[in-house]
Design an enzyme around this catalytic site. Structure first.
Site, mmCIF file in Angstrom:
data_model
loop_
_atom_site.group_PDB
_atom_site.id
_atom_site.type_symbol
_atom_site.label_atom_id
_atom_site.label_comp_id
_atom_site.label_asym_id
_atom_site.label_seq_id
_atom_site.Cartn_x
_atom_site.Cartn_y
_atom_site.Cartn_z
ATOM 1 N N GLY A 17 0.876 -1.304 0.165
ATOM 2 C CA GLY A 17 0.059 0.016 -0.204
ATOM 3 C C GLY A 17 0.956 1.263 0.080
ATOM 4 N NE ARG A 20 -4.621 5.939 -1.760
ATOM 5 C CZ ARG A 20 -5.742 5.662 -0.699
ATOM 6 N NH1 ARG A 20 -5.521 6.544 0.283
ATOM 7 N NH2 ARG A 20 -6.563 4.898 -0.890
ATOM 8 C CG ASN A 87 1.008 1.302 4.942
ATOM 9 O OD1 ASN A 87 0.773 2.038 5.891
ATOM 10 N ND2 ASN A 87 0.558 1.541 3.641
ATOM 11 C CE1 TYR A 158 -8.168 0.895 9.927
ATOM 12 C CE2 TYR A 158 -8.479 1.446 12.244
ATOM 13 C CZ TYR A 158 -7.689 1.613 11.182
ATOM 14 O OH TYR A 158 -6.557 2.040 11.121
ATOM 15 C CB SER A 159 -11.679 -1.292 16.547
ATOM 16 O OG SER A 159 -12.174 0.084 16.328
ATOM 17 C CE LYS A 162 -5.176 -1.136 10.584
ATOM 18 N NZ LYS A 162 -4.089 -1.489 9.908
HETATM 19 N N1 LIG Z 1 -3.950 7.836 9.007
HETATM 20 C C1 LIG Z 1 -4.072 7.372 10.514
HETATM 21 O O1 LIG Z 1 -4.403 8.202 11.299
HETATM 22 C C2 LIG Z 1 -3.842 5.923 10.731
HETATM 23 C C3 LIG Z 1 -3.848 5.518 12.044
HETATM 24 C C4 LIG Z 1 -3.451 4.307 12.609
HETATM 25 C C5 LIG Z 1 -3.179 3.451 11.547
HETATM 26 N N2 LIG Z 1 -3.227 3.886 10.204
HETATM 27 C C6 LIG Z 1 -3.161 2.487 9.423
HETATM 28 O O2 LIG Z 1 -2.116 3.021 8.442
HETATM 29 C C7 LIG Z 1 -2.076 2.128 7.245
HETATM 30 C C8 LIG Z 1 -1.853 3.175 6.002
HETATM 31 O O3 LIG Z 1 -3.159 4.138 5.950
HETATM 32 P P1 LIG Z 1 -3.240 5.505 5.773
HETATM 33 O O4 LIG Z 1 -3.363 6.220 6.691
HETATM 34 O O5 LIG Z 1 -1.939 5.829 4.839
HETATM 35 O O6 LIG Z 1 -4.435 5.454 4.622
HETATM 36 P P2 LIG Z 1 -4.698 5.633 2.860
HETATM 37 O O7 LIG Z 1 -3.849 6.847 2.598
HETATM 38 O O8 LIG Z 1 -6.084 5.404 2.856
HETATM 39 O O9 LIG Z 1 -3.799 4.361 2.381
HETATM 40 C C9 LIG Z 1 -4.050 3.137 2.420
HETATM 41 C C10 LIG Z 1 -3.360 2.218 1.488
HETATM 42 O O10 LIG Z 1 -3.542 0.907 1.692
HETATM 43 C C11 LIG Z 1 -3.699 0.323 0.118
HETATM 44 N N3 LIG Z 1 -4.779 -0.645 0.080
HETATM 45 C C12 LIG Z 1 -5.976 -0.861 0.272
HETATM 46 N N4 LIG Z 1 -6.307 -1.975 0.220
HETATM 47 C C13 LIG Z 1 -5.475 -2.700 -0.314
HETATM 48 C C14 LIG Z 1 -5.335 -4.056 -0.868
HETATM 49 N N5 LIG Z 1 -6.193 -4.847 -1.056
HETATM 50 N N6 LIG Z 1 -4.145 -4.113 -1.315
HETATM 51 C C15 LIG Z 1 -2.980 -3.479 -1.389
HETATM 52 N N7 LIG Z 1 -3.197 -2.267 -1.018
HETATM 53 C C16 LIG Z 1 -4.449 -1.928 -0.457
HETATM 54 C C17 LIG Z 1 -4.284 1.685 -0.394
HETATM 55 O O11 LIG Z 1 -4.444 1.774 -1.978
HETATM 56 P P3 LIG Z 1 -5.303 2.119 -2.935
HETATM 57 O O12 LIG Z 1 -4.722 3.658 -3.288
HETATM 58 O O13 LIG Z 1 -5.143 1.363 -4.237
HETATM 59 O O14 LIG Z 1 -6.580 2.316 -2.371
HETATM 60 C C18 LIG Z 1 -3.429 2.625 -0.022
HETATM 61 O O15 LIG Z 1 -2.387 2.808 -0.607
HETATM 62 C C19 LIG Z 1 -3.519 1.387 7.220
HETATM 63 O O16 LIG Z 1 -3.195 0.008 7.857
HETATM 64 C C20 LIG Z 1 -4.088 2.193 8.285
HETATM 65 O O17 LIG Z 1 -5.156 1.390 9.135
HETATM 66 C C21 LIG Z 1 -3.554 5.077 9.711
#
Ligand SMILES: NC(=O)c1ccc[n+]([C@@H]2O[C@H](COP(=O)([O-])OP(=O)(O)OC[C@H]3O[C@@H](n4cnc5c(N)ncnc54)[C@H](OP(=O)(O)O)[C@@H]3O)[C@@H](O)[C@H]2O)c1
Length: 233
Positions: A17, A20, A87, A158-159, A162
């Site tokens: 992932g 972005r 990720n 989601y919770s 994780k």
């Molecule tokens: N942002 C926060 O505050 C936060 C807090 C705690 C944990 N997290 C965790 O951090 C991680 C990254 O999230 P983010 O905040 O950067 O969100 P994001 O910008 O929505 O990025 C999510 C990424 O996961 C990819 N993805 C989704 N489904 C997938 C699949 N089946 N196979 C491969 N890639 C896939 C998306 O690809 P596409 O572009 O193709 O959709 C995107 O690149 C996640 O695990 C999230 O739960 C984030």
């Protein structure tokens, strides 16, 4: 935290992932730390563009973590990696609750966040164990219930996904104990991405902490849930 050997041997890091958000920022941070970086994303063009934007020599592959054939094909094409940052994740059920959330959303969430991560670890950890060195980081969240946390009720699927990921971390860490492979979950705190657009912290700031965990020294922790001190996410 850095591993002196990483620079000498030019470790290879695979990030899921990574087109972005946090994943892309982690890929860029590991590249800055002189690792050989493999950007993966489910859309091939997005993976290629992200890799090109990070810098010369960054490799890229299409990878949907829910696709078993795609994961095993990548394992064969790429061979062993030294660092895996799992990720890829989705947040599909924000604003719902456990009594009314459509279970299809929960199912899809578990398919990506838990089983997707599990699948890539099954593919890439065994060669790490064989080679006696590896760092695995599973991107978790502050919405989890273990390690003294409390489940966040407003995104139940989601919770739970994780929380289960944290459980998986402890299973993988006990299975790899003493092998030179360290497996940890990370709570990056709340970070401004498409998933959480209204947060202050930029992905680049969270990426530094995640990259530290991805390059832990040999005496670093394993089986832990490591929290970025800025806050919960
Ligand atoms: N942002 C926060 O505050 C936060 C807090 C705690 C944990 N997290 C965790 O951090 C991680 C990254 O999230 P983010 O905040 O950067 O969100 P994001 O910008 O929505 O990025 C999510 C990424 O996961 C990819 N993805 C989704 N489904 C997938 C699949 N089946 N196979 C491969 N890639 C896939 C998306 O690809 P596409 O572009 O193709 O959709 C995107 O690149 C996640 O695990 C999230 O739960 C984030």
């Amino acid at each position: 935290m850095t591993d002196g050997n990483a620079a000498a041997e030019r470790r290879t890091a695979l990030i899921t992932g990574a087109n972005r958000g946090i994943g892309r920022a982690v890929a860029a941070e590991l590249y800055r730390r002189d690792l050989r970086v493999v950007v993966t994303a489910r859309d091939a063009d997005a993976a290629r563009e992200a890799a090109a934007g990070i810098g010369p020599g960054v490799l890229w592959h299409a990878l949907d973590v829910t696709d078993p054939d795609g994961v095993s094909r990548l394992g064969k094409e790429l061979g062993p990696v030294d660092v895996l940052v799992s990720n890829a994740g989705v947040l599909l059920d924000g604003g719902t609750d456990a009594l009314s959330v459509p279970l299809e959303l929960v199912e899809e969430t578990l398919r990506v966040n838990l089983l997707g991560s599990w699948r890539v670890t099954q593919e890439f950890i065994p060669p790490m164990v064989e080679r006696g060195w590896g760092r695995v980081v599973l991107i978790s969240s502050g919405t989890t219930a273990e390690f003294g946390g409390a489940l966040f009720a407003g995104a139940p699927g989601y919770s739970l996904s994780k929380s289960a990921l944290n459980g998986l971390t402890t299973l993988l860490a006990s299975q790899t104990a003493g092998s030179g492979v360290l497996v940890n979950a990370v709570n990056p705190g709340r970070v401004r991405t498409r998933m959480m657009p209204n947060q202050q912290t930029l992905p680049e700031d969270a990426a530094r902490f995640i990259a530290d965990v991805a390059t832990l020294p040999a005496d670093g922790p394993t089986g832990r849930f490591l929290t970025e001190k800025r806050g919960q996410g």
